[in-house]
Design an enzyme around this catalytic site. Structure first.
Site, PDB file in Angstrom:
ATOM      1  N   HIS A  25       0.856  -1.195   0.000  1.00  0.00           N
ATOM      2  CA  HIS A  25       0.000   0.000   0.000  1.00  0.00           C
ATOM      3  C   HIS A  25       0.885   1.236   0.000  1.00  0.00           C
ATOM      4  O   HIS A  25       2.089   1.152   0.257  1.00  0.00           O
ATOM      5  CB  HIS A  25      -0.866   0.013   1.260  1.00  0.00           C
ATOM      6  N   HIS A  63       5.904   6.361  -0.683  1.00  0.00           N
ATOM      7  CA  HIS A  63       6.682   5.142  -0.936  1.00  0.00           C
ATOM      8  C   HIS A  63       5.837   3.926  -0.615  1.00  0.00           C
ATOM      9  O   HIS A  63       4.886   4.007   0.157  1.00  0.00           O
ATOM     10  CB  HIS A  63       7.961   5.140  -0.091  1.00  0.00           C
TER      11      HIS A  63
END
Ligand code: 2AM
Length: 177
Positions: free
Chosen positions: A40, A117
């Site tokens: 995610h 990220h």
């Protein structure tokens, strides 16, 4: 209840990220690889907070239109290696709006600068530089409130609710309202 707000990834993106993880394994990198279902991109980390409904109510005020998220290179924070995404004004605007909605509703969150990220591995045994993901993109049509629990075999992430993008018009992606 440990909470965070995230963009969940399409099957195509996750597949490309699994390929990067496999390339790391082939290069002898060992460590705690993020399982496919857990991949995610975090927009805001809330941490322990008891009132799930208050967070969902705050997040439901966030307006955005769908935008494209594209994978980029691989980088690290120490021994945590991540996949980056191409610079995206709509993504930055979404994170800003999510954080503003939390702040306006008195919900605490980690105020560290948003640094988009996707964590691929924690505690990597060695350098994983030089890897690249396939040039895969997805449309971000929603974001989610996630709960994080420590399971026997690692973290278990559960979606508590999601907020869908608006179809175009005012409050469009990249415009900060
Ligand atoms: P990370 O992958 O870089 O560890 C759930 O823990 C998610 O929230 C992860 O994506 C994690 O990022 C992110 N996160 C951001 N700030 C955090 C913090 N202070 N503590 C734990 N997780 C944090």
């Amino acid at each position: 209840m440990r909470l965070f707000v995230a963009v969940r990834l399409s099957p195509e993106l996750r597949k490309a990220l699994i390929q990067v993880q496999n390339a790391m394994r082939d290069h002898g990198v060992r460590g705690n690889f993020t399982p496919e279902e857990n991949l995610h991109l975090t927009l805001a980390f809330i941490g322990d907070y008891p009132d799930e409904q208050a967070v969902l109510d705050a997040l439901s005020t966030v307006r955005f239109t769908p935008f494209t998220l594209s994978l980029d290179g691989v980088g690290c924070f120490g021994d945590l290696w991540w996949a980056g995404v191409q610079e995206s004004a709509p993504l930055a605007a979404l994170a800003r709006r999510v954080r503003r909605a939390l702040a306006e509703n008195g919900i605490p969150f980690d105020r560290k600068r948003f640094s988009p990220h996707i964590t691929l591995i924690r505690k990597a045994s060695r350098d994983a530089a030089g890897m690249a993901a396939a040039p895969v993109s997805m449309s971000v049509d929603a974001f989610s409130l996630m709960r994080s629990d420590r399971g026997r075999r690692g973290m278990i992430y559960t979606e508590l609710g999601s907020v869908a993008a608006q179809p175009g018009g005012r409050g469009s992606a990249g415009e900060d309202v």
